[in-house]
Design a protein around this motif. Structure first.
Motif, PDB file in Angstrom:
ATOM      1  N   LEU A   1      -1.604  15.670   8.670  1.00  0.00           N
ATOM      2  CA  LEU A   1      -1.307  14.609   7.710  1.00  0.00           C
ATOM      3  C   LEU A   1      -2.069  13.335   8.083  1.00  0.00           C
ATOM      4  O   LEU A   1      -2.662  12.678   7.238  1.00  0.00           O
ATOM      5  N   VAL A   2      -2.080  13.041   9.374  1.00  0.00           N
ATOM      6  CA  VAL A   2      -2.796  11.859   9.836  1.00  0.00           C
ATOM      7  C   VAL A   2      -4.281  11.958   9.471  1.00  0.00           C
ATOM      8  O   VAL A   2      -4.872  11.018   8.950  1.00  0.00           O
TER       9      VAL A   2
ATOM     10  N   ILE B   1      -6.637   3.959  15.608  1.00  0.00           N
ATOM     11  CA  ILE B   1      -5.937   4.404  14.393  1.00  0.00           C
ATOM     12  C   ILE B   1      -5.361   3.200  13.662  1.00  0.00           C
ATOM     13  O   ILE B   1      -5.522   3.040  12.456  1.00  0.00           O
ATOM     14  N   ILE B   2      -4.722   2.323  14.436  1.00  0.00           N
ATOM     15  CA  ILE B   2      -4.137   1.140  13.810  1.00  0.00           C
ATOM     16  C   ILE B   2      -5.212   0.311  13.124  1.00  0.00           C
ATOM     17  O   ILE B   2      -5.074  -0.108  11.978  1.00  0.00           O
TER      18      ILE B   2
ATOM     19  N   TYR C   1     -11.196  12.032  13.440  1.00  0.00           N
ATOM     20  CA  TYR C   1     -10.086  12.079  14.387  1.00  0.00           C
ATOM     21  C   TYR C   1     -10.444  12.935  15.594  1.00  0.00           C
ATOM     22  O   TYR C   1     -10.316  12.513  16.745  1.00  0.00           O
TER      23      TYR C   1
ATOM     24  N   GLY D   1       1.930  17.058  11.452  1.00  0.00           N
ATOM     25  CA  GLY D   1       1.776  15.614  11.544  1.00  0.00           C
ATOM     26  C   GLY D   1       0.330  15.224  11.755  1.00  0.00           C
ATOM     27  O   GLY D   1      -0.197  14.361  11.052  1.00  0.00           O
TER      28      GLY D   1
ATOM     29  N   ILE E   1       2.081   6.173  13.643  1.00  0.00           N
ATOM     30  CA  ILE E   1       1.620   7.189  14.584  1.00  0.00           C
ATOM     31  C   ILE E   1       0.665   6.551  15.589  1.00  0.00           C
ATOM     32  O   ILE E   1       0.715   6.836  16.787  1.00  0.00           O
ATOM     33  N   GLY E   2      -0.176   5.653  15.084  1.00  0.00           N
ATOM     34  CA  GLY E   2      -1.024   4.902  16.002  1.00  0.00           C
ATOM     35  C   GLY E   2      -0.185   4.156  17.028  1.00  0.00           C
ATOM     36  O   GLY E   2      -0.506   4.118  18.220  1.00  0.00           O
ATOM     37  N   MET E   3       0.926   3.599  16.554  1.00  0.00           N
ATOM     38  CA  MET E   3       1.798   2.861  17.471  1.00  0.00           C
ATOM     39  C   MET E   3       2.426   3.788  18.519  1.00  0.00           C
ATOM     40  O   MET E   3       2.597   3.399  19.677  1.00  0.00           O
TER      41      MET E   3
ATOM     42  N   PHE F   1       1.065   6.355  19.851  1.00  0.00           N
ATOM     43  CA  PHE F   1       0.034   6.534  20.879  1.00  0.00           C
ATOM     44  C   PHE F   1       0.025   5.343  21.833  1.00  0.00           C
ATOM     45  O   PHE F   1       0.011   5.502  23.052  1.00  0.00           O
ATOM     46  N   VAL F   2       0.039   4.160  21.249  1.00  0.00           N
ATOM     47  CA  VAL F   2      -0.053   2.965  22.078  1.00  0.00           C
ATOM     48  C   VAL F   2       1.163   2.841  23.000  1.00  0.00           C
ATOM     49  O   VAL F   2       1.023   2.615  24.203  1.00  0.00           O
TER      50      VAL F   2
ATOM     51  N   LEU G   1       0.485   6.619   9.115  1.00  0.00           N
ATOM     52  CA  LEU G   1      -0.684   6.532   9.973  1.00  0.00           C
ATOM     53  C   LEU G   1      -0.517   5.397  10.982  1.00  0.00           C
ATOM     54  O   LEU G   1      -0.743   5.570  12.181  1.00  0.00           O
ATOM     55  N   LEU G   2      -0.093   4.251  10.489  1.00  0.00           N
ATOM     56  CA  LEU G   2       0.058   3.094  11.361  1.00  0.00           C
ATOM     57  C   LEU G   2       1.048   3.396  12.485  1.00  0.00           C
ATOM     58  O   LEU G   2       0.774   3.155  13.660  1.00  0.00           O
TER      59      LEU G   2
ATOM     60  N   LEU H   1       5.829  18.247   5.530  1.00  0.00           N
ATOM     61  CA  LEU H   1       5.668  18.169   6.971  1.00  0.00           C
ATOM     62  C   LEU H   1       5.874  19.577   7.534  1.00  0.00           C
ATOM     63  O   LEU H   1       6.243  19.763   8.679  1.00  0.00           O
TER      64      LEU H   1
ATOM     65  N   THR I   1       1.711  19.604  14.621  1.00  0.00           N
ATOM     66  CA  THR I   1       0.483  20.073  13.987  1.00  0.00           C
ATOM     67  C   THR I   1       0.424  19.593  12.545  1.00  0.00           C
ATOM     68  O   THR I   1      -0.602  19.079  12.079  1.00  0.00           O
TER      69      THR I   1
ATOM     70  N   GLY J   1      -4.756   5.134  19.806  1.00  0.00           N
ATOM     71  CA  GLY J   1      -3.741   4.424  19.026  1.00  0.00           C
ATOM     72  C   GLY J   1      -4.291   3.151  18.415  1.00  0.00           C
ATOM     73  O   GLY J   1      -4.132   2.907  17.220  1.00  0.00           O
TER      74      GLY J   1
ATOM     75  N   ILE K   1      -4.740  11.455   5.734  1.00  0.00           N
ATOM     76  CA  ILE K   1      -4.598  10.050   5.312  1.00  0.00           C
ATOM     77  C   ILE K   1      -5.817   9.250   5.766  1.00  0.00           C
ATOM     78  O   ILE K   1      -6.375   8.439   5.041  1.00  0.00           O
ATOM     79  N   LEU K   2      -6.232   9.538   6.992  1.00  0.00           N
ATOM     80  CA  LEU K   2      -7.380   8.837   7.559  1.00  0.00           C
ATOM     81  C   LEU K   2      -8.617   9.076   6.710  1.00  0.00           C
ATOM     82  O   LEU K   2      -9.398   8.173   6.434  1.00  0.00           O
TER      83      LEU K   2
ATOM     84  N   VAL L   1      -0.764  16.989  -0.794  1.00  0.00           N
ATOM     85  CA  VAL L   1      -0.179  15.652  -0.660  1.00  0.00           C
ATOM     86  C   VAL L   1      -0.860  14.658  -1.590  1.00  0.00           C
ATOM     87  O   VAL L   1      -0.215  13.920  -2.319  1.00  0.00           O
TER      88      VAL L   1
ATOM     89  N   ILE M   1       4.506  15.839  -0.624  1.00  0.00           N
ATOM     90  CA  ILE M   1       4.297  15.567   0.793  1.00  0.00           C
ATOM     91  C   ILE M   1       5.086  16.567   1.603  1.00  0.00           C
ATOM     92  O   ILE M   1       6.285  16.723   1.410  1.00  0.00           O
TER      93      ILE M   1
ATOM     94  N   VAL N   1      -6.242   1.911   9.860  1.00  0.00           N
ATOM     95  CA  VAL N   1      -5.318   1.719   8.727  1.00  0.00           C
ATOM     96  C   VAL N   1      -5.502   0.332   8.139  1.00  0.00           C
ATOM     97  O   VAL N   1      -5.468   0.144   6.932  1.00  0.00           O
TER      98      VAL N   1
ATOM     99  N   ARG O   1       0.830  -1.205   0.000  1.00  0.00           N
ATOM    100  CA  ARG O   1       0.000   0.000   0.000  1.00  0.00           C
ATOM    101  C   ARG O   1       0.859   1.248   0.000  1.00  0.00           C
ATOM    102  O   ARG O   1       2.073   1.197   0.029  1.00  0.00           O
TER     103      ARG O   1
END
Ligand SMILES: Nc1ncnc2c1ncn2[C@@H]1O[C@H](COP(=O)(O)OP(=O)(O)OP(=O)(O)O)[C@@H](O)[C@H]1O
Ligand SMILES: Nc1ncnc2c1ncn2[C@@H]1O[C@H](COP(=O)(O)OP(=O)(O)OP(=O)(O)O)[C@@H](O)[C@H]1O
Ligand SMILES: [Mg+2]
Ligand SMILES: [Mg+2]
Lengths: 259, 287, 364, 320, 236
Positions: free
Chosen positions: D254-255, D297-298, D275, D251, B101-103, B105-106, B98-99, D61, D249, D294, D258-259, D53, D59, D301, B91
């Motif tokens: 961007l999240v 979000i995971i 979000y 970042g 960044i989620g990590m 957080f965790v 994104l993934l 940042l 910010t 977290g 993408i989300l 982006v 892209i 994705v 992908r």
């Protein structure tokens, strides 16, 4: 110089002492050639002879290490690479180079739109101009891809992508066509189609054709240049070049069979 | 600045640079060589430091704690690659952003849950706790000399592994065209799992090694993350040599900027990076 | 019988400042629990939001507590930038805002407001007395050092104010970019200057790192280290031996020998399993303050004027010693000189009794 | 058709009418109105990033630099206590931001890919430290802005910015306009070239396009709109802080983009609302919101291949 | 004697589009087999299905008597299959030498007939370009490298997808010579190419695909008999 080429033809593109070095490797060494308008100029040579490198410089993709390129008498080697295309020098790539995510039509539309202008028009819809579509479709039909116009480019087969590649060059309506192995990967029938197409086009454009398909090259070329290891070996009519023993040794092989 | 101070600062700069290389080494591997955008790299650095603290508290031995932490990090790396990263190779690169960044957080949440938010510290291991006098006032701790040597060793090993061994070639080839590598009969998935895990482990080891020299606080990974990326990118993606030179450069620039142009010192590494990328848009040692 | 009292809590519970947020909240809850009797039967309802120490989110969270939760008190924050963002929304509003930590001068200076109180300190307060201490010790040339942000700069200025007034000289003022913790280059520079002493403001993780580096590079024992008390608050365990002997001034010290403090420390340790620190005390005092005001108004806090009046006039019986409020709503409190001994901040003397912030620029 | 995806049309028909009516339900509670307002402002910002982006393949940042700049610019150019006109200052701010973007874009667009990410970050960090280290600009603690502009055009004033509901509608209008603007831009001939460049820059050059100019133009447009979002944010609470420019910010934006689904433009709204909504819910539910955030979000994705917009399209577009 | 490779009823899809409609054929050990067809008929797709790069929805791939349909690509290749993909699959960050060294390995039987040196002898052009990166080579050089890289894995079955595309006549001849000698050494080859003139002499068996279906499959002699029919399939 080949006597058959009548001297009243205009020189469209000319290289003078063109060199390209990659580190120690002389990929092109002191090449001086003239390409005439409304003529098809074939370039052949063994692999790594510097044919693609030459095309890459003629279209501004690489800058020469030394020497100059003249387009209609004006030196152009220093201008930006996109400006080459603006001057009507279009090229196709040896390695397929298209917009894989877009439809075939859209691929060609991008090409057509360049010369139709209005590219910085932020408001006008890209879909409203039918002329654009028509020219693009015409280009697709020329190469025999008309029936695939709405197909996404990555979904058509490799050979068809090669055809699309040529359609895109045609769609820019160039004066000079630089074709880098346009027939590679194409089937027999498709190749024939392209050969027929080039036969028609060669009296309209200045075409530089790099190709390993000897039948095609011999059939099409008005003039033929042979390069070996970055050096210019000979230039002349097809018959003269074909019989040149140096050419046989370096490139064609002695056998009668032509693969 | 007199000569002796200049020399001291030179040492400081190199020392900082080497430490930066250590922290960035895992990122060079995972991001530079394998092309996986792992923003959770800093988190693993943090996790390493916390693990070091935790096991030093429980075993009393720094060396033992370092080993246990490295193994745990390796396991985390394998699990993360197997369950998450692996799904994303096909992908868009941005999904990795994104993934990971989620990590982050965790990891942050887990850190807070497991170890709380108080700043923690690890004592320098006794065997390395002496110091060498430098000037009348200054001393140079032996532990930092040890760390510098360790960094150089890691740099050398990585350089040889990536550039000279078949394994290194395979890893690089995988970054370029995974499918083709698989077509040569190589289990690229396994290979990537291992290399990713090693990258994660290097991050954690950096955290372990840095623990006695710094404070262990929440969010310590995020501060260092950007600097790591700066190092990898200035050096040129995929180049170990580049990352090494860039780390030293950043270390020196930061150190000298702190004393020579303090008003601008925070901006200095970014100015240098911008400058380098404008001149060499692919970094110092791009291929 | 009545609704519960709503206390909005805006503190950082994650990230670098997380520990401070935790301690403050713990202290506050402990105080309100211990003094539940004073609340005249009213329950306390907490609405806690993690500020993540992000100033740009502060106005939004503050207005959420103000108009969505309709909090009676809003407690927060730790971070000065966040304090500014909160003030922008809360100044002059009906809700009482109590700052349990952020020392930014303007809060009780130019931006002071009738409904804004602070139970902690102004950044000027803990550092100012250190100038005199340094002079008394016979230090003439001092290097000062801190992060380059409001609190840091204000602390250094306060020290410099009293130190130079008494004839001392600040030979170099080093401002480290926030939140950088690479101190080696600066320490080398200090070593080459070789001043009589060094005065610093650092807190939290940065303080740990600074103190450890100071020791590791051999400066400790050769150049005395002075600091604003935050240098050794909540960090002693992590700093270990390196912290021993550092002199600091602050409005509190662990070993203050009064009943309140002893009781406070014991029950904090019992409840939360770790030692208390200044942040816990500040939170505790915030709780005390609320309790005593509610008590004075017999549980009816609907009249804001009366509530402010009650708060202004309380004397808080704090573990740090009793304190009152200045006109600008900043505590008037003792500042202690402390030294680290056996991992504890030990009081040496009162460096400055009942010190009041000058409240420059406040028109209250 | 301007909105050529059915999903997008559905979305617009659901979102904007709902958003229009929302203040009626929430009139009691101005907080939710301002919360929605700030989410919409950020969505506008995310949208400009999404264009950059997702559509242009640039892209960055460092986009938050312009967000912060929008705020600081207003503080710099607005007189301290006089009334100013909103529209005039919108124009000023966007123009100045565009000029800044022109200069910075001229430099950063020489690079590409990860190198461009880092060089944009470098400029943003320089700006960030510039503002947070200088006392004149309020340093780390930020600045207060006391002026609220009035919004009259030719003597007619529709919005009173002191009224949260009015301000809400102003932001809603801005968001809608931005969405339409980007759609028009994407559909235009300029947009075709931008799409082409995104897919295959080398080929586009070979066709004779000066791709640098198109990228620069896109960068300037997106940056100006980013600054506009920052300006709105500053107006909402009258507060600027350098953390608006922090890389975190950029970042988060961007999240969110993408989300939402890169390059879909309307996905920016989805991503931001999803979000921020989750964040708001979780942080009120539990102190360990980060853990759940977290994990969510995971999970997202893993489930959404092309963000929320992509997922919805997969569900809805099939049934044509 | 067991067949070397047996393909039974492959049905392959790209998302929803059905490309292969039950392709079946078999290769005997030591045979050279040609796979022909016009552009877009599914030749490449067939190869990719065999290798598992594009998993077929149904059908079997049996190699040396063993079902390999369920195996991941790399395990199939380990059974000594080598593949020269269309488009060459160069690595942009590896030098020519590294391309060969990373791939070189003895086969399952432990033989290592093809070494890096032998490849370099066969293609002297590559010898001169050893330190170039894969993508810095000319088109033809890339093709040689791709073939060399496949050979150093010492395969039992060599799969060539348009391997002579873009090669100069001399080199092309050389490649066919190499294929011929490979064949003589007992290695089987599956060749996708357009050049029926060469293939009809070189290969023992010929398969023609039209729209994802095998329309012709026979030995050389039969091919000569029905040359016209086949040529019409191929559009010659
Ligand atoms: N970017 C580059 N860096 C270094 N060497 C290069 C680069 N590009 C090409 N070369 C070398 O230059 C020589 C000429 O290459 P070129 O692509 O022009 O050959 P060609 O005549 O087109 O051959 P073919 O017919 O195989 O396509 C080759 O030996 C090649 O390795
Ligand atoms: N990735 C893809 N997604 C969708 N369709 C595809 C994809 N690749 C190929 N196709 C389709 O599958 C069909 C067969 O393609 P394939 O590449 O196998 O043809 P081929 O016989 O190898 O042709 P060529 O001689 O041109 O290489 C073509 O019609 C093509 O449009
Ligand atoms: Mg070529
Ligand atoms: Mg094919």
């Amino acid at each position: 110089m080949n006597t058959q080429v009548s001297l009243d033809l205009d020189v469209m593109l000319e290289t003078q002492g063109l060199c390209k070095y990659w580190g120690g490797l002389k990929a092109l060494d002191n090449i001086s050639l003239q390409f005439y308008d409304k003529q098809l100029h074939g370039i052949v040579g063994p692999n790594g002879a510097g044919k693609s490198t030459l095309l890459n410089m003629l279209c501004g993709h690489y800058k020469p290490t030394q020497g100059s390129i003249l387009h209609k008498g004006a030196a152009i080697e220093a201008i930006k690479s996109y400006a080459f295309a603006r001057r009507g020098i279009g090229r196709s790539f040896q390695k397929t180079n298209i917009y894989p995510g877009a439809t075939c039509l859209e691929n060609c539309c991008v090409a057509v739109q360049r010369r139709m202008g209005g590219n910085f028009n932020f408001l006008r819809s890209r879909y409203t101009q039918k002329v654009l579509d028509e020219i693009a479709t015409e280009a697709l039909e020329k190469v025999g891809l008309g029936h695939r116009r709405n197909e996404v480019a990555s979904h058509i087969s490799y050979g068809e992508q090669r055809q699309l590649e040529i359609a895109m060059v045609l769609a820019t309506s160039p004066e000079v066509l630089l074709l880098d192995e346009p027939m590679a990967g194409m089937g027999h029938e498709e190749s024939q189609l392209i050969i027929e197409l080039l036969k028609k086009l060669r009296r309209e454009y200045c075409i530089v054709l790099v190709e390993h398909d000897m039948d095609a090259v011999f059939e099409l070329s008005d003039q033929l240049t042979v390069m070996v290891d970055g050096q210019h070996l000979t230039t002349g009519s097809v018959d003269r070049v074909r019989d040149d023993p140096r050419v046989k040794e370096a490139y064609l092989g002695q056998g009668d069979e032509v693969f | 600045m007199d000569t002796s101070l200049f020399l001291v600062q030179l040492i400081n700069g190199l020392q900082y640079g080497l430490l930066l290389f250590l922290i960035a080494s895992g990122l060079t591997l995972v991001f530079g060589v394998m092309g996986i955008l792992n923003l959770a790299h800093g988190s693993m650095y943090m996790v390493g430091a916390y693990l070091a603290w935790y096991f030093v508290e429980h075993t009393g031995s720094f060396a033992l704690s370092a080993i246990i932490s490295a193994v745990i990090a390796l396991i985390i790396g394998v699990v993360v690659e197997r369950t998450l990263i692996r799904q994303l190779y096909r992908r868009n690169h941005l999904d990795q952003v994104l993934l990971t960044i989620g990590m982050i957080f965790v990891f942050n949440a887990l850190q807070s849950l497991l170890w709380g938010n108080d700043p923690l510290g690890v004592a320098v291991p006794a065997a390395l706790s002496s110091a060498v006098p430098l000037t009348d006032v200054l001393e140079y701790p032996v532990y930092r000399i040890f760390v510098a040597l360790l960094c150089i060793a890691i740099a050398v090993v990585m350089y040889f592994m990536i550039n000279k061994t078949r394994l290194g070639m395979l890893i690089r080839a995988g970054e370029s065209n995974r499918e083709m590598v698989e077509c040569l009969g190589i289990d690229i998935r396994q290979l990537y799992t291992i290399v990713f895990a090693i990258g994660v482990m290097l991050a954690a080891v950096a955290g372990v090694v840095a623990a006695p020299m710094s404070s262990i606080v929440p969010g310590m990974g995020e501060h260092i993350l950007i600097t790591c990326f700066v190092v990898v990118v200035i050096g040129g993606m995929g180049s170990i040599k580049g990352a090494f030179v860039a780390a030293l450069l950043v270390g020196l620039v930061d150190t000298f900027a702190s004393v020579l142009v303090p008003q601008m010192s925070s901006m200095m590494i970014y100015i240098v990076m911008a400058f380098i990328l404008l001149i060499k848009p692919q970094g110092l040692f791009s291929s | 019988s009545q609704d519960s009292i709503k206390v909005g809590v805006m503190l950082p519970f994650s990230g670098v400042y997380g520990a401070l947020g935790d301690a403050t909240r713990n202290g506050m809850k402990m105080a309100l629990q211990e003094n539940a009797a004073q609340l005249h039967g009213r329950k306390i309802e907490y609405i806690e939001i993690d500020t993540e120490a992000r100033p740009e989110r502060a106005p939004e969270i503050a207005s959420s507590l103000l108009s969505n939760s309709e909090a009676d008190f809003i407690i927060g924050p730790v971070h000065s930038g966040v304090a500014m963002g909160m003030l922008k929304v809360l100044r002059g509003k009906d809700t009482v805002m109590i700052v349990p930590n952020a020392g930014a001068g303007p809060v009780t200076g130019p931006l002071c407001s009738p409904n804004v109180f602070r139970t902690s300190f102004s950044s000027w307060q803990p550092s100012y007395p250190m100038g005199k201490v340094a002079l008394d010790k016979g230090y003439k040339k001092v290097v000062t050092m801190s992060w380059n942000y409001g609190m840091g700069k204000e602390s250094l200025d306060a020290f410099e104010e009293s130190f130079t007034a008494g004839g001392g000289e600040v030979v170099k003022k080093i401002l480290v970019p926030f939140p950088k913790t690479e101190f080696q280059a600066y320490l080398s520079e200090i070593a080459s200057i070789n001043p009589d002493a060094v005065f610093v403001f650092f807190a939290g993780g940065g303080a740990v790192k600074f103190v450890k580096d100071y020791d590791a590079l051999g400066l400790k024992g050769k150049i005395p280290l002075l600091g604003s008390g935050f240098l050794t608050e909540g960090t002693l365990e992590a700093q270990g031996n390196s912290a021993e002997g550092i002199l600091t001034t602050l409005h509190y010290a662990d070993t203050l020998d009064n009943d309140l403090n002893n009781k406070f420390r014991a029950s904090y340790k019992e409840q939360f399993g770790k030692s208390s620190d200044i942040y816990a005390v500040q939170g505790y005092d915030t709780g005390l303050m609320i309790a005593s005001a509610v008590n004075e108004l017999k549980g009816d806090i609907s009249d804001q004027k009366a509530l402010i009046k009650a708060l202004e006039t309380t004397t808080v019986n704090s573990p740090r010693g009793d304190f009152t409020f200045s006109a600008a709503h900043n505590p008037v409190q003792n500042i202690y000189l402390r030294t680290v001994e056996n991992g504890e901040n030990k009081v040496l003397e009162i460096a400055s009794p009942a010190l009041a912030d000058p409240g420059r620029g406040c028109k209250l | 058709m301007l909105f050529n995806k059915r999903t997008e049309r559905y979305f617009i028909w659901v979102f904007f009418p709902l958003a229009l009516l929302m203040p009626l339900f929430l009139a009691e509670n101005t907080f939710f109105v301002s919360k929605l307002t700030s989410v919409m402002i950020f969505a506008l910002f995310v949208m400009s990033l999404d264009y950059l982006v997702g559509r242009c393949g640039l892209i960055t940042l460092g986009h938050a630099m312009f967000y912060g700049l929008g705020g600081y610019l207003f503080w710099m150019i607005a007189p301290e206590y006089e009334a100013v006109n909103f529209w005039v200052y919108t124009f000023y701010i966007c123009t100045i931001a565009a000029a800044v973007a022109l200069v910075i874009g001229f430099l950063v667009l020489r690079t590409s890919g990860i190198y461009m990410i880092m060089i944009t970050l470098a400029f943003a960090q320089m700006a960030f430290y510039f503002f947070s280290d200088s006392i004149e600009f309020g340093g780390n603690d930020g600045l207060f802005i006391y002026v609220k502009p009035e919004t009259s055009i030719f003597g007619l004033s529709f919005f009173d910015l002191d009224n949260p509901i009015h301000f809400y509608y102003l932001c809603l209008l801005s968001l809608f306009n931005t969405l339409v603007f980007f759609r028009v831009l994407i559909r235009s001939r300029f947009g075709r070239v931008v799409d082409a460049i995104n897919e295959n820059p080398g080929r586009t050059t070979a066709l004779g396009y000066n791709i640098f100019m198109y990228r620069l133009m896109s960068y300037v447009i997106a940056s100006a709109l980013g600054a506009y979002a920052g300006y709105l944010f500053t107006l909402q609470y009258g507060f600027v802080n350098p953390s608006m420019m922090a890389w975190t910010t950029s970042g988060s934006a961007l999240v969110m983009s993408i989300l939402g689904g890169m390059g879909s433009i309307y996905g920016a709204i989805l991503g931001t609302f999803a979000y921020e909504g989750l964040h708001y819910l979780l942080e009120h539910l539990t102190e360990y919101w980060m853990l759940f955030m977290g994990i969510l979000i995971i999970a997202m994705v893993m489930i959404f291949k092309n963000g929320i917009a992509g997922y919805m399209e997969k569900l809805l577009e099939k049934r044509i | 004697m067991t067949k070397l490779l047996e393909v039974k009823g492959l049905h392959t899809y790209y998302d929803e589009s059905h490309i292969l409609h039950g392709v079946s054929f078999a290769i005997e050990p030591g045979q050279a087999v040609s796979l022909m067809g016009r552009n877009g008929m599914g030749k490449t797709t067939t190869l990719k299905s065999i290798l598992g790069l594009v998993p077929p929805r149904s059908g079997h791939v049996i190699f040396q008597g063993e079902e390999i349909s369920h195996l991941p690509t790399w395990q199939r290749m380990r059974k000594d299959i080598a593949y020269v993909p269309e488009g060459r699959g160069m690595f942009h960050n590896l030098t020519v030498r590294e391309h060969l060294e990373m791939a070189a390995r003895p086969n399952q039987k432990g033989e290592q007939n093809w070494t890096v040196e032998r490849v370099l002898d066969t293609f002297p052009r590559l010898q001169e370009r050893l330190t170039n990166l894969g993508t810095q080579l000319s088109g033809g050089e890339q093709q040689m490298l791709a073939i060399g890289r496949a050979l150093v894995t010492n395969p039992d079955l060599l799969i060539l997808d348009e391997a002579t595309e873009g090669l100069a006549p001399l080199i092309r001849k050389e490649i066919w010579d190499v294929v011929r000698s490979i064949k003589e050494s007992g290695i089987s080859t599956l060749i996708v190419d357009k050049n029926i003139q060469v293939l009809k002499d070189l290969c023992d068996q010929h398969i023609v695909l039209v729209k994802g279906q095998v329309v012709f499959s026979a030995g050389s002699s039969q091919l000569m008999q029905s040359l016209d029919e086949v040529e019409s399939y191929l559009g010659v």
